[in-house]
Design a protein around this motif. Structure first.
Motif, PDB file in Angstrom:
ATOM      1  N   GLY A 290       0.812  -1.218   0.000  1.00  0.00           N
ATOM      2  CA  GLY A 290       0.000   0.000   0.000  1.00  0.00           C
ATOM      3  C   GLY A 290       0.840   1.261   0.000  1.00  0.00           C
ATOM      4  O   GLY A 290       0.449   2.266   0.603  1.00  0.00           O
ATOM      5  N   ASP A 291       1.983   1.228  -0.705  1.00  0.00           N
ATOM      6  CA  ASP A 291       2.919   2.364  -0.767  1.00  0.00           C
ATOM      7  C   ASP A 291       3.426   2.768   0.615  1.00  0.00           C
ATOM      8  O   ASP A 291       3.751   3.939   0.864  1.00  0.00           O
ATOM      9  CB  ASP A 291       2.277   3.567  -1.470  1.00  0.00           C
ATOM     10  CG  ASP A 291       2.062   3.316  -2.959  1.00  0.00           C
ATOM     11  OD1 ASP A 291       2.919   2.652  -3.570  1.00  0.00           O
ATOM     12  OD2 ASP A 291       1.046   3.768  -3.499  1.00  0.00           O
ATOM     13  N   GLN A 292       3.505   1.816   1.499  1.00  0.00           N
ATOM     14  CA  GLN A 292       4.046   2.059   2.836  1.00  0.00           C
ATOM     15  C   GLN A 292       5.527   2.408   2.756  1.00  0.00           C
ATOM     16  O   GLN A 292       6.276   1.832   1.959  1.00  0.00           O
ATOM     17  CB  GLN A 292       3.862   0.799   3.695  1.00  0.00           C
ATOM     18  CG  GLN A 292       4.328   0.933   5.134  1.00  0.00           C
ATOM     19  CD  GLN A 292       4.061  -0.333   5.933  1.00  0.00           C
ATOM     20  OE1 GLN A 292       3.550  -1.329   5.394  1.00  0.00           O
ATOM     21  NE2 GLN A 292       4.395  -0.321   7.206  1.00  0.00           N
ATOM     22  N   ARG A 293       5.965   3.356   3.569  1.00  0.00           N
ATOM     23  CA  ARG A 293       7.400   3.664   3.677  1.00  0.00           C
ATOM     24  C   ARG A 293       8.016   2.582   4.571  1.00  0.00           C
ATOM     25  O   ARG A 293       8.112   2.736   5.789  1.00  0.00           O
ATOM     26  CB  ARG A 293       7.585   5.066   4.247  1.00  0.00           C
ATOM     27  CG  ARG A 293       7.127   6.163   3.278  1.00  0.00           C
ATOM     28  CD  ARG A 293       7.009   7.507   3.989  1.00  0.00           C
ATOM     29  NE  ARG A 293       8.285   7.977   4.481  1.00  0.00           N
ATOM     30  CZ  ARG A 293       9.070   8.862   3.848  1.00  0.00           C
ATOM     31  NH1 ARG A 293       8.693   9.359   2.680  1.00  0.00           N
ATOM     32  NH2 ARG A 293      10.205   9.261   4.370  1.00  0.00           N
ATOM     33  N   ILE A 294       8.427   1.543   3.938  1.00  0.00           N
ATOM     34  CA  ILE A 294       8.725   0.309   4.646  1.00  0.00           C
ATOM     35  C   ILE A 294       9.954   0.418   5.540  1.00  0.00           C
ATOM     36  O   ILE A 294      10.066  -0.287   6.544  1.00  0.00           O
ATOM     37  CB  ILE A 294       8.886  -0.847   3.630  1.00  0.00           C
ATOM     38  CG1 ILE A 294       8.982  -2.199   4.336  1.00  0.00           C
ATOM     39  CG2 ILE A 294      10.063  -0.608   2.711  1.00  0.00           C
ATOM     40  CD1 ILE A 294       7.802  -2.533   5.206  1.00  0.00           C
ATOM     41  N   PHE A 295      10.888   1.317   5.212  1.00  0.00           N
ATOM     42  CA  PHE A 295      12.079   1.424   6.054  1.00  0.00           C
ATOM     43  C   PHE A 295      11.803   2.121   7.377  1.00  0.00           C
ATOM     44  O   PHE A 295      12.653   2.098   8.271  1.00  0.00           O
ATOM     45  CB  PHE A 295      13.229   2.091   5.288  1.00  0.00           C
ATOM     46  CG  PHE A 295      14.024   1.090   4.488  1.00  0.00           C
ATOM     47  CD1 PHE A 295      15.160   0.503   5.014  1.00  0.00           C
ATOM     48  CD2 PHE A 295      13.592   0.697   3.235  1.00  0.00           C
ATOM     49  CE1 PHE A 295      15.868  -0.443   4.298  1.00  0.00           C
ATOM     50  CE2 PHE A 295      14.291  -0.249   2.508  1.00  0.00           C
ATOM     51  CZ  PHE A 295      15.428  -0.821   3.032  1.00  0.00           C
ATOM     52  N   GLU A 296      10.627   2.714   7.525  1.00  0.00           N
ATOM     53  CA  GLU A 296      10.247   3.190   8.849  1.00  0.00           C
ATOM     54  C   GLU A 296      10.039   2.016   9.793  1.00  0.00           C
ATOM     55  O   GLU A 296      10.236   2.128  11.005  1.00  0.00           O
ATOM     56  CB  GLU A 296       8.975   4.036   8.749  1.00  0.00           C
ATOM     57  CG  GLU A 296       9.175   5.347   8.005  1.00  0.00           C
ATOM     58  CD  GLU A 296       7.908   6.162   7.885  1.00  0.00           C
ATOM     59  OE1 GLU A 296       6.836   5.659   8.295  1.00  0.00           O
ATOM     60  OE2 GLU A 296       7.977   7.301   7.378  1.00  0.00           O
ATOM     61  N   VAL A 297       9.643   0.882   9.247  1.00  0.00           N
ATOM     62  CA  VAL A 297       9.513  -0.348  10.027  1.00  0.00           C
ATOM     63  C   VAL A 297      10.854  -1.051  10.134  1.00  0.00           C
ATOM     64  O   VAL A 297      11.298  -1.438  11.223  1.00  0.00           O
ATOM     65  CB  VAL A 297       8.463  -1.290   9.386  1.00  0.00           C
ATOM     66  CG1 VAL A 297       8.379  -2.609  10.153  1.00  0.00           C
ATOM     67  CG2 VAL A 297       7.101  -0.610   9.352  1.00  0.00           C
ATOM     68  N   TYR A 298      11.528  -1.216   8.991  1.00  0.00           N
ATOM     69  CA  TYR A 298      12.796  -1.943   8.986  1.00  0.00           C
ATOM     70  C   TYR A 298      13.859  -1.266   9.857  1.00  0.00           C
ATOM     71  O   TYR A 298      14.689  -1.941  10.464  1.00  0.00           O
ATOM     72  CB  TYR A 298      13.334  -2.057   7.562  1.00  0.00           C
ATOM     73  CG  TYR A 298      12.575  -3.000   6.657  1.00  0.00           C
ATOM     74  CD1 TYR A 298      11.879  -4.103   7.160  1.00  0.00           C
ATOM     75  CD2 TYR A 298      12.567  -2.799   5.283  1.00  0.00           C
ATOM     76  CE1 TYR A 298      11.193  -4.967   6.320  1.00  0.00           C
ATOM     77  CE2 TYR A 298      11.890  -3.668   4.430  1.00  0.00           C
ATOM     78  CZ  TYR A 298      11.210  -4.741   4.951  1.00  0.00           C
ATOM     79  OH  TYR A 298      10.541  -5.598   4.111  1.00  0.00           O
ATOM     80  N   SER A 299      13.854   0.062   9.914  1.00  0.00           N
ATOM     81  CA  SER A 299      14.890   0.758  10.685  1.00  0.00           C
ATOM     82  C   SER A 299      14.765   0.456  12.172  1.00  0.00           C
ATOM     83  O   SER A 299      15.775   0.262  12.865  1.00  0.00           O
ATOM     84  CB  SER A 299      14.834   2.267  10.438  1.00  0.00           C
ATOM     85  OG  SER A 299      13.586   2.797  10.844  1.00  0.00           O
TER      86      SER A 299
END
Length: 443
Positions: free
Chosen positions: A380-389
């Motif tokens: 869903g166009d999530q800024r995934i590195f906000e989670v990965y970081s």
């Protein structure tokens, strides 16, 4: 350094070689082919099990952003082998003094076969001088470390997160920010009772899959299979707690018990909405979700894993492949330069992500705009590195031991019985460890 002949025979047996292959050789080392190539064209040979790595390294050889300014120009010739065959063939070829690759891809679960009898020390170049300047900001070196020396560089942190169907969570009234496993398990039990849908899965397939799933949760809780010295640490309060929680999830229906995370039963559960969430590493998005339910693009999201109430991390890891450089060959220095450029530079790490979504192993990169600004259409166009970081910052340390192959076989069955409610968690772990200790001598 001399190798244990029985261990070599066992490894060579896995490759289909006989005792005659040992000949008069007692040491396992790469054949000397001449003086090191100090500059010029380096036609590197690479063994790997994964076509993704084959493509990346082949393309990297001509990528000026990576290899520009090197003393060498590069080309890469790839040989594809199954993960166990990479190590078996390395040993058999070395013993027979036959050609070896310059770079070898070592799947994390197979690497322990190189940890005994000084096999890694005899075959692989010590990469510690390359890794030491990064300190603990270079992640996931521990699984490939023996006696304080690093022998391979991880390709992907394999950071575990919770993938979940945002639409189904909203429909079922499951909050997206549940803080603890215990709370989520209570919610999952109620959902299962009401609708038959599950909020997670555990494996009831082969020993490798069973133990991998258990280990992923154990690492998150703060436990582990081994310590830094390779001593078994499995029997712990954390291990019992994790196995009890997994068994409870299976018994209430909160967790689906599935043989294969990538198989037809899992695909059916995903397609039908019976599996609404799962904790798996970052690569599962491609190989598990996108491969099985491409039509659900935009419905899935990722979040950090709920903590255990008793402690631990919001992160874990499972799987991985590291690359080592075979020592004392003509192209060893060139291979070291190439691997360093591809794996220990920001440019190389960004290129790896764009080539195959391999997460950076340099921790500081997670906060850079180049990664933070990445959005994931499937999520869903999530800024995934906000989670990965966040996950990378809390990534648990994973130590391996030379007896891991035996451990998987001895604890897999008892863990499965505990998941089915046939025996208690502590009894299962004690039974498995007892069987292990009968086969593996003390360190």
């Amino acid at each position: 350094m001399e190798l244990n002949r029985r261990h070599l025979l066992r490894l060579m047996g896995a490759a289909g070689a006989g005792a005659s292959g040992l000949g008069a050789l007692a040491a396992c080392s790469s054949p000397t082919q001449g003086p090191p190539l100090e500059s010029g064209h380096a036609a590197l040979s690479l063994w790997t099990h994964d076509p993704g790595y084959a493509t990346f390294f082949t393309d990297a050889a001509s990528d000026e952003a990576l290899v520009g300014g090197s003393n060498w120009t590069y080309s890469v010739e790839v040989t594809s082998l199954a993960p166990p065959d990479v190590i078996a063939r390395l040993v058999s070829q070395a013993v027979a003094q036959r050609p070896l690759p310059d770079l070898a891809g070592l799947e994390i679960g197979q690497f322990p076969r190189m940890m005994g009898s000084d096999i890694a020390e005899n075959l692989l170049h010590d990469l510690t001088p390359l890794t030491e300047p990064f300190g603990d900001r270079l992640l996931k070196t521990q699984p490939y470390t023996i006696d304080g020396k690093v022998y391979a560089l991880e390709s992907d942190n394999s950071v575990s997160v919770m993938y979940y169907r945002a639409d189904l969570f909203e429909e079922l009234g499951i909050p997206e920010d549940v803080e603890t496993w215990e709370e989520l398990l209570d919610i999952g039990a109620q959902v299962a009772a009401d609708t038959g849908q599950a909020i997670g899965m555990v494996s009831d397939g082969d020993n490798t899959a069973i133990v991998q799933g258990f280990t992923q949760m154990l690492l998150q809780r703060g436990g582990g299979l081994y310590d830094a010295d390779g001593n078994l640490t499995l029997l712990s309060d954390e291990a019992v707690e994790v196995l009890e929680l997994m068994a409870e999830g299976v018994s209430t229906g909160a967790f689906l018990s599935l043989a294969d995370p990538y198989g037809s039963a899992t695909a059916a559960a995903l397609k039908g909405g019976g599996l609404t969430a799962t904790v798996m590493p970052n690569w599962y998005k491609v190989y598990g979700l996108e491969a099985n339910v491409p039509d659900q693009a935009g419905l899935w999201r990722a979040r950090n894993i709920p903590r255990f109430a008793g402690g631990g991390s919001v992160s874990s890891t499972m799987g991985g492949t590291a690359f080592g450089v075979v020592k004392d060959q003509v192209l060893t220095d060139a291979a070291l330069d190439f691997l360093e450029r591809c794996y220990l530079t920001p440019e190389g790490q960004l290129a790896r992500y764009h080539a195959g979504a391999y997460l950076p192993t340099l921790a500081d990169l997670y906060e850079t705009p180049e990664f933070q600004n990445i959005t994931d259409p499937y999520l869903g166009d999530q800024r995934i590195f906000e989670v990965y970081s966040v996950a990378a910052e809390e990534l648990p340390v994973y130590y391996q031991g030379a007896g891991l192959v035996v451990l998987r076989d001895t604890i897999g069955g008892p863990i499965l019985r505990a998941l089915k409610g046939e025996i208690g968690a502590e009894e299962a772990l004690t039974e498995g460890v007892s069987a292990y200790e009968r086969q593996v001598p003390e360190q």
